[in-house]
Each structure stands twice: as C-alpha cells, then as structure tokens.
Enzyme design. Structure first.
Site, PDB file in Angstrom:
ATOM      1  N   ILE A  45      74.628 -10.678  29.608  1.00  0.00           N
ATOM      2  CA  ILE A  45      74.631 -11.948  29.739  1.00  0.00           C
ATOM      3  C   ILE A  45      75.232 -12.524  31.135  1.00  0.00           C
ATOM      4  O   ILE A  45      76.416 -12.151  31.406  1.00  0.00           O
ATOM      5  CB  ILE A  45      75.772 -12.661  28.692  1.00  0.00           C
ATOM      6  CG1 ILE A  45      75.230 -12.014  26.983  1.00  0.00           C
ATOM      7  CG2 ILE A  45      75.509 -14.009  28.607  1.00  0.00           C
ATOM      8  CD1 ILE A  45      73.799 -12.438  26.675  1.00  0.00           C
ATOM      9  N   ASP A  90      92.273 -17.014  20.346  1.00  0.00           N
ATOM     10  CA  ASP A  90      92.232 -15.591  21.192  1.00  0.00           C
ATOM     11  C   ASP A  90      93.761 -15.205  21.406  1.00  0.00           C
ATOM     12  O   ASP A  90      94.673 -15.586  20.619  1.00  0.00           O
ATOM     13  CB  ASP A  90      91.799 -15.863  22.651  1.00  0.00           C
ATOM     14  CG  ASP A  90      91.071 -14.851  23.227  1.00  0.00           C
ATOM     15  OD1 ASP A  90      89.618 -14.932  23.586  1.00  0.00           O
ATOM     16  OD2 ASP A  90      91.629 -13.689  23.527  1.00  0.00           O
ATOM     17  N   TYR A 140      81.743   2.078  22.167  1.00  0.00           N
ATOM     18  CA  TYR A 140      81.179   0.697  22.058  1.00  0.00           C
ATOM     19  C   TYR A 140      80.015   0.467  21.287  1.00  0.00           C
ATOM     20  O   TYR A 140      79.819  -0.104  20.340  1.00  0.00           O
ATOM     21  CB  TYR A 140      80.981   0.205  23.285  1.00  0.00           C
ATOM     22  CG  TYR A 140      80.493  -1.651  23.453  1.00  0.00           C
ATOM     23  CD1 TYR A 140      81.098  -2.660  22.628  1.00  0.00           C
ATOM     24  CD2 TYR A 140      79.370  -1.853  23.877  1.00  0.00           C
ATOM     25  CE1 TYR A 140      80.633  -4.004  22.713  1.00  0.00           C
ATOM     26  CE2 TYR A 140      78.744  -2.980  23.931  1.00  0.00           C
ATOM     27  CZ  TYR A 140      79.520  -4.107  23.386  1.00  0.00           C
ATOM     28  OH  TYR A 140      79.133  -5.421  23.455  1.00  0.00           O
ATOM     29  N   ASP A 142      95.351 -12.452  16.638  1.00  0.00           N
ATOM     30  CA  ASP A 142      95.159 -10.988  16.742  1.00  0.00           C
ATOM     31  C   ASP A 142      94.307 -10.588  15.787  1.00  0.00           C
ATOM     32  O   ASP A 142      94.923 -10.767  14.170  1.00  0.00           O
ATOM     33  CB  ASP A 142      96.358 -10.131  16.920  1.00  0.00           C
ATOM     34  CG  ASP A 142      95.920  -8.622  17.041  1.00  0.00           C
ATOM     35  OD1 ASP A 142      94.788  -8.426  16.875  1.00  0.00           O
ATOM     36  OD2 ASP A 142      96.857  -7.961  17.207  1.00  0.00           O
ATOM     37  N   GLY A 162      86.704 -15.360  25.974  1.00  0.00           N
ATOM     38  CA  GLY A 162      85.756 -14.531  26.405  1.00  0.00           C
ATOM     39  C   GLY A 162      84.699 -15.153  27.136  1.00  0.00           C
ATOM     40  O   GLY A 162      84.498 -16.450  27.081  1.00  0.00           O
ATOM     41  N   GLN A 163      83.704 -14.330  27.807  1.00  0.00           N
ATOM     42  CA  GLN A 163      82.482 -14.934  28.370  1.00  0.00           C
ATOM     43  C   GLN A 163      81.581 -15.671  27.611  1.00  0.00           C
ATOM     44  O   GLN A 163      81.433 -16.857  28.026  1.00  0.00           O
ATOM     45  CB  GLN A 163      81.686 -13.537  29.198  1.00  0.00           C
ATOM     46  CG  GLN A 163      80.624 -14.201  30.033  1.00  0.00           C
ATOM     47  CD  GLN A 163      79.615 -13.021  30.208  1.00  0.00           C
ATOM     48  OE1 GLN A 163      79.410 -12.056  29.573  1.00  0.00           O
ATOM     49  NE2 GLN A 163      78.805 -13.320  31.165  1.00  0.00           N
ATOM     50  N   GLY A 175      88.003 -14.786  19.814  1.00  0.00           N
ATOM     51  CA  GLY A 175      87.921 -14.263  21.067  1.00  0.00           C
ATOM     52  C   GLY A 175      87.430 -15.289  21.771  1.00  0.00           C
ATOM     53  O   GLY A 175      86.188 -15.235  22.728  1.00  0.00           O
ATOM     54  N   LYS A 188      79.058  -0.549  17.361  1.00  0.00           N
ATOM     55  CA  LYS A 188      78.157  -1.583  17.076  1.00  0.00           C
ATOM     56  C   LYS A 188      77.161  -1.152  15.966  1.00  0.00           C
ATOM     57  O   LYS A 188      76.829  -1.995  15.202  1.00  0.00           O
ATOM     58  CB  LYS A 188      77.431  -2.093  18.352  1.00  0.00           C
ATOM     59  CG  LYS A 188      78.331  -3.029  19.408  1.00  0.00           C
ATOM     60  CD  LYS A 188      78.751  -4.327  18.679  1.00  0.00           C
ATOM     61  CE  LYS A 188      79.650  -5.231  19.564  1.00  0.00           C
ATOM     62  NZ  LYS A 188      80.268  -6.288  19.032  1.00  0.00           N
TER      63      LYS A 188
HETATM   64  C1  AKB Z   1      78.343  -4.654  27.978  1.00  0.00           C
HETATM   65  O1  AKB Z   1      77.784  -4.118  29.300  1.00  0.00           O
HETATM   66  O2  AKB Z   1      79.314  -3.763  27.572  1.00  0.00           O
HETATM   67  C2  AKB Z   1      77.856  -5.858  27.459  1.00  0.00           C
HETATM   68  C3  AKB Z   1      76.685  -5.561  26.343  1.00  0.00           C
HETATM   69  C4  AKB Z   1      75.448  -5.383  26.906  1.00  0.00           C
HETATM   70  O3  AKB Z   1      77.098  -5.555  25.302  1.00  0.00           O
HETATM   71  N1  AKB Z   1      77.514  -6.801  28.391  1.00  0.00           N
END
Ligand code: AKB
Length: 316
Positions: free
Chosen positions: A173, A35, A143, A53, A12-13, A9, A147
């Site tokens: 971030i 990536d 998400y 991948d 990414g940012q 990855g 996590k």
């Molecule tokens: C998001 O906004 O999904 C991310 C995070 C806070 O994990 N930047």
C-alpha cells in the site's frame, strides 16, 4: 447505519487514513481509534482514543463495552520484514490478536469485523502471474503463515458461528499521509520521500522485483465497500484477492523520472528481496469484482502524479 466503531492498530499506515475516512462518514465521536501508545498521534487526536494491546483480551472487552462497539477494524499486526526478525512475536500478535477480536463476535459483543490479509499468503509454488483467488499457497514467511491461518480462522468462525468477518488480501500500500512500518513493499513509499528530498534512492529490492501494489485511496475504498456490501454478496469468507497496479522498482523509478528528471535509483537487495521473490507479480481479483463490485481508481501513472503533488504540497 449508526454504528460505534473501533479501529485497532489505528496509528499504522492504513489505520491512520481509515480512521479519518470513517470519522468523515459516521461522525468523529462514533469512531474510537486505538493503538499501543498511551497518547494518539496528531492525525487521530480529533476524536476518541484508547490505548489497547490486542493481546489483552479483558482490556479489549472493557473498551468494547465502554463505547458499545458494534464493528471492529482489526489492523494491528507485525508485517513481513519485522516478523522475520521476531517470528514468535509475529505468530503471537497476529494469531492471538485475531482470536481475541473474533471471540468477541462469537460471544455476541460485536456484530462485524474487518481483518486484513495480504498477498503474503502466497509462496514460491503459487502461480506468479494473475494469481488466482484459490490456488497453492504455502507461504515461506511467518507473516504469510499467520495470514493463511488467520484466513482459515475467519472462514471457520463464519461457517460455524455465523461471525460476520470480512477480509481482503492487501498488496503493498502506497500513501502520502502516513508511513509504512516493517513491510517488504515499503520501498514503494520511501522512494517518493527520498526522490523529493535528495533526488536519489537506494532500493532494498532488486530492480526487477515485480509486486502487486495499490494506492491508499483504493485500499480504503476496498475496505469500506466490502464492509458495506450486503452479507450475502460476501461469498469468500477467507479473504478476497484485490489488485491495483503491478510494477518493479525500475518501472516506478522511470515513472518518477517523468516528474523529477534527475532522479537516480541504486539497488542493494537485502533479505526482503527473497521475501519479494516468493510473492506474486500480479493478482486476479475477478471474484471481488463480481461479488461486491470492486474496481480500483488508480493506475501507476495517476498514483505517481498524485503522490508527488501531495508530498510537495501537503494538504493535510
Ligand atoms: C508487507 O510488505 O509486509 C505488507 C504486505 C504486502 O502485506 N505491505
């Protein structure tokens, strides 16, 4: 400290800046960026690059063997806003990607893993102010669910198989070298670009949506400090709370106005505003401070000044 490192990855940012730092630290040839795209972005093109991948376990294994990789920074994920649009893909990528990487460590092919968690592990029943390390979680986004599950998966592999996997719960971030993608906190990067280009910004969160945020150099510092800490100091094997600065869109706009006096912000909250409402306002990171000496360098004022200077006069 001679390691071969793989960053998954990497485009990414966070990946873009992490690869640059790791290459400075270990040598360009030692850090393989990877990536989904066939070719590296310009920022990654100075060193080895592989198309990976992370859901392809065999392809991942082949790259790990090809470069004799010891350490993996696994950053590939669908973030909060995008995952709400594609929940099944969010679950699949975020969970099975982690599983594929962590299995490589269990089988002895890699030695150490960094995997980022997020403030998204928390939910509407979590104490909002100075959210403790250990508390009610119950996230409402896919998400956040991945996590929380991923944190427990890491802790399980550490306890049962002695896998050295380390993690921090990133807040939003903010950085100037790379663009964020698909997050709820992305407004706090877009606002700088729009302030400089057009003197105005329409925010997708409401003006009082206070969220924990962090400047990119601090995010990179936290990642590397945690990875370099002696294993016995890393006592939390789910994921560590870390904090930078907490602010609302209105407070950030006010700070930007100190440098761009005519800057105007308007608000048009969308579905991301409800995601933000379910997250903490501020974070208690005392365990990261006491276990491995975490301390951020940037407050809101320093971050805004540095962002604006660098976006106006790019140095990289
Ligand atoms: C998001 O906004 O999904 C991310 C995070 C806070 O994990 N930047």
């Amino acid at each position: 400290m001679s390691q071969n490192i793989l960053v998954i990855g990497a485009a990414g940012q966070i990946g873009t800046e992490l690869v640059q730092e790791l290459r400075k630290m270990y040598g360009t040839d030692k850090v393989v960026a990877s990536d989904l795209a066939e070719r590296p972005t310009n920022a990654l093109a100075d060193g080895p690059y592989e198309q990976i991948d992370v859901l392809d376990a065999k392809g991942l294994f082949d790259i790990v063997k090809k470069y004799a990789i010891d350490e993996v920074y696994h950053l590939a994920a669908l973030l909060s806003a995008t995952a709400e649009m594609k929940p099944a893909l969010g679950w699949n990528l975020n969970m099975n990607g982690l599983s594929n990487v962590i299995e490589l460590a269990r089988d002895g092919h890699i030695r150490k893993i960094f995997w980022p968690s997020s403030i998204a592990v928390f939910g509407p029943h979590t104490p909002k102010d100075m959210t403790p390390q250990r508390t009610v979680m119950e996230p409402t986004t896919v998400y956040g669910i991945t996590k929380v599950a991923g944190e427990s998966w890491c802790e399980y592999y550490n306890r049962r198989y002695n896998v050295d996997v380390r993690s921090v719960r990133f807040p939003g971030i903010i950085g100037y070298k790379s663009a964020p993608g698909g997050g709820t906190t992305d407004y706090a990067v877009h606002i700088f670009h729009e302030a400089i280009a057009h003197g105005k910004y329409e925010c997708f969160l409401n003006e009082n949506a206070e969220l924990p945020m962090m400047y990119m150099p601090d995010a990179i510092k936290a990642t590397l400090n945690l990875m370099h800490a002696p294993a016995d100091q890393v006592k939390v094997r789910t994921s560590y709370n870390i904090a930078g600065a907490s602010f609302t869109p209105a407070i950030l706009a006010e700070e930007i106005r100190k440098h761009i006096p005519d800057f105007k912000i308007t608000y048009k909250p969308d579905y991301r505003d409800s995601i933000a409402a379910s997250w903490p306002s501020s974070i208690d990171d005392s365990m990261a401070r006491s276990d491995w000496g975490w301390q951020p360098d940037f407050n809101l004022e320093r971050m805004v000044e540095d962002m604006l200077v660098n976006l106006r006069e790019p140095t990289v």
